[in-house]
Design a protein around this motif. Structure first.
Motif, PDB file in Angstrom:
ATOM      1  N   HIS A  88     -24.355  31.142   4.497  1.00 24.12           N
ATOM      2  CA  HIS A  88     -24.685  32.419   3.871  1.00 24.12           C
ATOM      3  C   HIS A  88     -23.712  33.444   4.429  1.00 24.12           C
ATOM      4  CE1 HIS A  88     -27.020  35.786   2.261  1.00 24.12           C
ATOM      5  NE2 HIS A  88     -26.916  36.350   3.450  1.00 24.12           N
ATOM      6  N   ALA A  89     -22.800  33.917   3.595  1.00 22.17           N
ATOM      7  CA  ALA A  89     -21.767  34.836   4.089  1.00 22.17           C
ATOM      8  C   ALA A  89     -21.469  35.893   3.043  1.00 22.17           C
ATOM      9  CB  ALA A  89     -20.494  34.072   4.430  1.00 22.17           C
ATOM     10  N   THR A  90     -21.347  37.135   3.500  1.00 21.20           N
ATOM     11  CA  THR A  90     -20.874  38.228   2.664  1.00 21.20           C
ATOM     12  C   THR A  90     -19.811  38.982   3.452  1.00 21.20           C
ATOM     13  OG1 THR A  90     -22.414  39.914   3.458  1.00 21.20           O
ATOM     14  CG2 THR A  90     -23.207  38.450   1.706  1.00 21.20           C
ATOM     15  N   ALA A  91     -19.055  39.810   2.770  1.00 24.04           N
ATOM     16  CA  ALA A  91     -17.959  40.526   3.427  1.00 24.04           C
ATOM     17  C   ALA A  91     -18.464  41.525   4.460  1.00 24.04           C
ATOM     18  CB  ALA A  91     -17.110  41.245   2.377  1.00 24.04           C
ATOM     19  N   LYS A  92     -19.701  42.007   4.300  1.00 19.56           N
ATOM     20  CA  LYS A  92     -20.202  43.077   5.158  1.00 19.56           C
ATOM     21  C   LYS A  92     -21.220  42.619   6.191  1.00 19.56           C
ATOM     22  CE  LYS A  92     -19.531  46.687   1.666  1.00 19.56           C
ATOM     23  NZ  LYS A  92     -20.195  47.764   0.890  1.00 19.56           N
ATOM     24  N   GLU A  93     -21.565  41.338   6.208  1.00 13.93           N
ATOM     25  CA  GLU A  93     -22.596  40.861   7.120  1.00 13.93           C
ATOM     26  C   GLU A  93     -22.077  39.704   7.963  1.00 13.93           C
ATOM     27  OE1 GLU A  93     -26.023  39.824   4.874  1.00 13.93           O
ATOM     28  OE2 GLU A  93     -26.395  41.868   4.171  1.00 13.93           O
ATOM     29  N   PRO A  94     -22.724  39.421   9.092  1.00 13.17           N
ATOM     30  CA  PRO A  94     -22.310  38.274   9.904  1.00 13.17           C
ATOM     31  C   PRO A  94     -22.489  36.972   9.137  1.00 13.17           C
ATOM     32  CG  PRO A  94     -24.403  39.167  10.686  1.00 13.17           C
ATOM     33  CD  PRO A  94     -23.865  40.148   9.690  1.00 13.17           C
ATOM     34  N   SER A  95     -21.591  36.026   9.369  1.00  9.73           N
ATOM     35  CA  SER A  95     -21.694  34.727   8.707  1.00  9.73           C
ATOM     36  C   SER A  95     -22.819  33.923   9.358  1.00  9.73           C
ATOM     37  CB  SER A  95     -20.372  33.967   8.781  1.00  9.73           C
ATOM     38  OG  SER A  95     -19.970  33.784  10.118  1.00  9.73           O
ATOM     39  N   LEU A  96     -23.704  33.405   8.526  1.00  6.04           N
ATOM     40  CA  LEU A  96     -24.877  32.678   8.996  1.00  6.04           C
ATOM     41  C   LEU A  96     -24.963  31.321   8.304  1.00  6.04           C
ATOM     42  CD1 LEU A  96     -27.576  35.512   8.797  1.00  6.04           C
ATOM     43  CD2 LEU A  96     -26.068  34.962  10.725  1.00  6.04           C
ATOM     44  N   PHE A  97     -25.510  30.348   9.021  1.00  6.98           N
ATOM     45  CA  PHE A  97     -25.769  29.021   8.478  1.00  6.98           C
ATOM     46  C   PHE A  97     -27.258  28.760   8.696  1.00  6.98           C
ATOM     47  CE2 PHE A  97     -21.365  29.379   9.291  1.00  6.98           C
ATOM     48  CZ  PHE A  97     -20.724  28.608   8.328  1.00  6.98           C
ATOM     49  N   LEU A  98     -28.022  28.848   7.615  1.00  9.80           N
ATOM     50  CA  LEU A  98     -29.479  28.875   7.708  1.00  9.80           C
ATOM     51  C   LEU A  98     -30.086  27.484   7.538  1.00  9.80           C
ATOM     52  CD1 LEU A  98     -30.153  32.042   5.514  1.00  9.80           C
ATOM     53  CD2 LEU A  98     -29.873  31.916   8.007  1.00  9.80           C
ATOM     54  N   LEU A  99     -31.077  27.185   8.364  1.00  8.90           N
ATOM     55  CA  LEU A  99     -31.841  25.941   8.242  1.00  8.90           C
ATOM     56  C   LEU A  99     -32.878  26.169   7.141  1.00  8.90           C
ATOM     57  CD1 LEU A  99     -32.175  23.101   9.290  1.00  8.90           C
ATOM     58  CD2 LEU A  99     -33.429  24.008  11.250  1.00  8.90           C
ATOM     59  N   SER A 100     -32.373  26.195   5.932  1.00  9.49           N
ATOM     60  CA  SER A 100     -33.134  26.691   4.788  1.00  9.49           C
ATOM     61  C   SER A 100     -34.401  25.905   4.506  1.00  9.49           C
ATOM     62  CB  SER A 100     -32.241  26.698   3.539  1.00  9.49           C
ATOM     63  OG  SER A 100     -31.103  27.501   3.748  1.00  9.49           O
ATOM     64  N   SER A 101     -34.357  24.573   4.657  1.00  9.73           N
ATOM     65  CA  SER A 101     -35.538  23.771   4.315  1.00  9.73           C
ATOM     66  C   SER A 101     -36.723  24.127   5.199  1.00  9.73           C
ATOM     67  CB  SER A 101     -35.211  22.281   4.446  1.00  9.73           C
ATOM     68  OG  SER A 101     -34.852  21.940   5.776  1.00  9.73           O
ATOM     69  N   TRP A 102     -36.473  24.394   6.480  1.00  6.32           N
ATOM     70  CA  TRP A 102     -37.568  24.804   7.373  1.00  6.32           C
ATOM     71  C   TRP A 102     -38.100  26.170   6.973  1.00  6.32           C
ATOM     72  CZ3 TRP A 102     -36.658  23.533  13.244  1.00  6.32           C
ATOM     73  CH2 TRP A 102     -36.471  22.147  13.402  1.00  6.32           C
ATOM     74  N   MET A 103     -37.196  27.089   6.687  1.00  6.97           N
ATOM     75  CA  MET A 103     -37.589  28.461   6.375  1.00  6.97           C
ATOM     76  C   MET A 103     -38.363  28.531   5.065  1.00  6.97           C
ATOM     77  SD  MET A 103     -34.066  30.266   7.699  1.00  6.97           S
ATOM     78  CE  MET A 103     -34.519  31.936   7.227  1.00  6.97           C
ATOM     79  N   GLU A 104     -38.054  27.635   4.130  1.00  9.31           N
ATOM     80  CA  GLU A 104     -38.784  27.599   2.867  1.00  9.31           C
ATOM     81  C   GLU A 104     -40.185  27.029   3.053  1.00  9.31           C
ATOM     82  OE1 GLU A 104     -36.160  25.306   0.473  1.00  9.31           O
ATOM     83  OE2 GLU A 104     -34.678  26.924   0.283  1.00  9.31           O
ATOM     84  N   GLN A 105     -40.332  26.065   3.948  1.00 10.21           N
ATOM     85  CA  GLN A 105     -41.644  25.459   4.209  1.00 10.21           C
ATOM     86  C   GLN A 105     -42.562  26.386   4.992  1.00 10.21           C
ATOM     87  OE1 GLN A 105     -41.096  21.649   6.159  1.00 10.21           O
ATOM     88  NE2 GLN A 105     -39.561  21.010   4.677  1.00 10.21           N
ATOM     89  N   GLU A 106     -41.995  27.171   5.900  1.00 11.78           N
ATOM     90  CA  GLU A 106     -42.768  28.057   6.768  1.00 11.78           C
ATOM     91  C   GLU A 106     -42.196  29.463   6.658  1.00 11.78           C
ATOM     92  OE1 GLU A 106     -45.038  29.971   8.525  1.00 11.78           O
ATOM     93  OE2 GLU A 106     -45.638  27.910   8.994  1.00 11.78           O
ATOM     94  N   PRO A 107     -42.765  30.322   5.809  1.00  8.06           N
ATOM     95  CA  PRO A 107     -42.199  31.654   5.580  1.00  8.06           C
ATOM     96  C   PRO A 107     -42.047  32.497   6.841  1.00  8.06           C
ATOM     97  CG  PRO A 107     -43.830  31.133   3.910  1.00  8.06           C
ATOM     98  CD  PRO A 107     -43.925  30.046   4.948  1.00  8.06           C
ATOM     99  N   GLY A 108     -42.851  32.267   7.866  1.00  8.93           N
ATOM    100  CA  GLY A 108     -42.742  33.045   9.095  1.00  8.93           C
ATOM    101  C   GLY A 108     -41.683  32.546  10.050  1.00  8.93           C
ATOM    102  N   LEU A 109     -41.031  31.449   9.701  1.00  9.25           N
ATOM    103  CA  LEU A 109     -40.053  30.826  10.591  1.00  9.25           C
ATOM    104  C   LEU A 109     -38.641  31.253  10.222  1.00  9.25           C
ATOM    105  CD1 LEU A 109     -39.526  28.540  12.792  1.00  9.25           C
ATOM    106  CD2 LEU A 109     -39.176  27.033  10.829  1.00  9.25           C
ATOM    107  N   THR A 110     -37.816  31.542  11.238  1.00  9.64           N
ATOM    108  CA  THR A 110     -36.390  31.743  11.033  1.00  9.64           C
ATOM    109  C   THR A 110     -35.636  30.800  11.956  1.00  9.64           C
ATOM    110  OG1 THR A 110     -34.556  33.324  11.049  1.00  9.64           O
ATOM    111  CG2 THR A 110     -36.250  33.639  12.728  1.00  9.64           C
ATOM    112  N   ALA A 111     -34.580  30.166  11.446  1.00 14.24           N
ATOM    113  CA  ALA A 111     -33.784  29.242  12.255  1.00 14.24           C
ATOM    114  C   ALA A 111     -32.394  29.132  11.634  1.00 14.24           C
ATOM    115  CB  ALA A 111     -34.435  27.864  12.322  1.00 14.24           C
ATOM    116  N   GLY A 112     -31.393  29.088  12.490  1.00 17.59           N
ATOM    117  CA  GLY A 112     -30.037  28.953  11.975  1.00 17.59           C
ATOM    118  C   GLY A 112     -28.982  29.021  13.055  1.00 17.59           C
ATOM    119  N   PHE A 113     -27.752  29.258  12.595  1.00 23.24           N
ATOM    120  CA  PHE A 113     -26.564  29.177  13.451  1.00 23.24           C
ATOM    121  C   PHE A 113     -25.553  30.184  12.919  1.00 23.24           C
ATOM    122  CE2 PHE A 113     -22.749  26.854  15.096  1.00 23.24           C
ATOM    123  CZ  PHE A 113     -23.178  26.608  16.390  1.00 23.24           C
TER     124      PHE A 113
END
Length: 282
Positions: free
Chosen positions: A7-32
């Motif tokens: 997940h990257a935009t020109a104005k924000e830090p580049s992120l690599f999201l553990l999307s499957s976990w975050m979709e299963q548990e809306p309160g969870l955030t995880a990534g790199f």
């Protein structure tokens, strides 16, 4: 399919999201994090998250705040350990929340794995080729994050983390979701006999076939070998009781993708650090 979605935009830090976990548990955030979208100058350009690599501390704090803002968490939740390539696991309590976010001297000392069941606490650790390990126990709403270089892998920090979670929270390994994040791959990670001799007892303990061993350690000329630390850590997780279907493993290699990630090995040791993170809201 890649577990860590870019997940990257020109104005924000580049992120690599553990999307499957975050979709299963809306309160969870995880990534790199990636290497772009920050404010550090050369040679840490630009999203350096490490306070121990010579970058200006205020600049690193700004980068860390950018991450917190991007994932919608307060910077005060950002909690870090002092990584020493060991296998110590630390139980983060409410009083530890925010340690290490502004100063390495304030980080949880001498630890490479953090675990907690405290909501609204963001566990964070730092990398430039080593393997980030993520653990999520939905049954007890407990999380953990471990830093596994070759030394931590030899010490089986993944298994130590699971043992600590079981003791502290009653975590059952077969109920744990685990993930192995972006790190250097066997395409880029060549080691000598010193490292080989220390990894082989761990690999031999799996009682794996020749083909499986070849995926973990592939001999090359001059007595060296190409090592797959991700796969070795996956096997440690399986041996410790995590179900193979519960383990996500990233295909991203930090050595091959230096446009996206910092790589200590490929950049001669003078470079920035990425961050892994995991947290759960109330």
């Amino acid at each position: 399919m890649e577990s860590f979605q870019q997940h990257a935009t020109a104005k924000e830090p580049s992120l690599f999201l553990l999307s499957s976990w975050m979709e299963q548990e809306p309160g969870l955030t995880a990534g790199f994090t990636g290497r772009s979208g920050g404010v550090s100058g050369s040679p840490w350009t630009s999203l350096n998250m490490g306070l121990h690599v010579g970058d200006d501390e205020e600049t690193v704090a700004r980068n860390r705040r950018l991450l917190a803002e991007a994932i919608g968490w307060p910077f005060e939740a950002f909690t870090c350990g002092e990584q020493v390539h060991g296998c110590a696991v630390y139980k983060v309590t409410a009083s530890d929340r925010g340690k290490g976010r502004l100063s390495r001297e304030d980080a949880v000392p001498d630890t490479d794995a953090l675990m907690t069941n405290e909501p609204d606490t963001l566990l964070v650790s730092f990398y430039a080729d080593c393997v980030p390990l993520y653990f999520y126990d939905a049954e007890h709403r407990a999380i953990a994050l471990a830093h596994a270089g070759w030394k931590g892998t030899v010490q089986q920090i993944a298994a130590r983390t699971l043992e600590a979670m079981h003791e502290a929270y009653g975590t059952r390994p077969d109920a744990v979701q685990a993930a192995i994040g972006p790190s250097i791959g066997d395409c880029c990670y060549e080691v000598d006999n010193y490292v080989i001799d220390r990894l082989m007892p761990v690999i031999d303990s799996f009682e794996a076939g020749d083909e499986a061993v070849q995926r973990m350690l592939r001999p090359v000329p001059d007595g060296k070998a190409m090592v797959n630390l991700k796969e070795i850590n996956r096997q440690i997780m399986i041996k410790a009781g995590i179900l193979p279907i519960h383990i996500e493993m990233s295909k991203w290699c930090t050595g091959c993708n230096r446009d996206l990630f910092f790589s200590h090995r490929m950049e001669g040791g003078r470079t920035g650090r990425m961050a892994s993170w995991i947290g759960i809201r109330k």
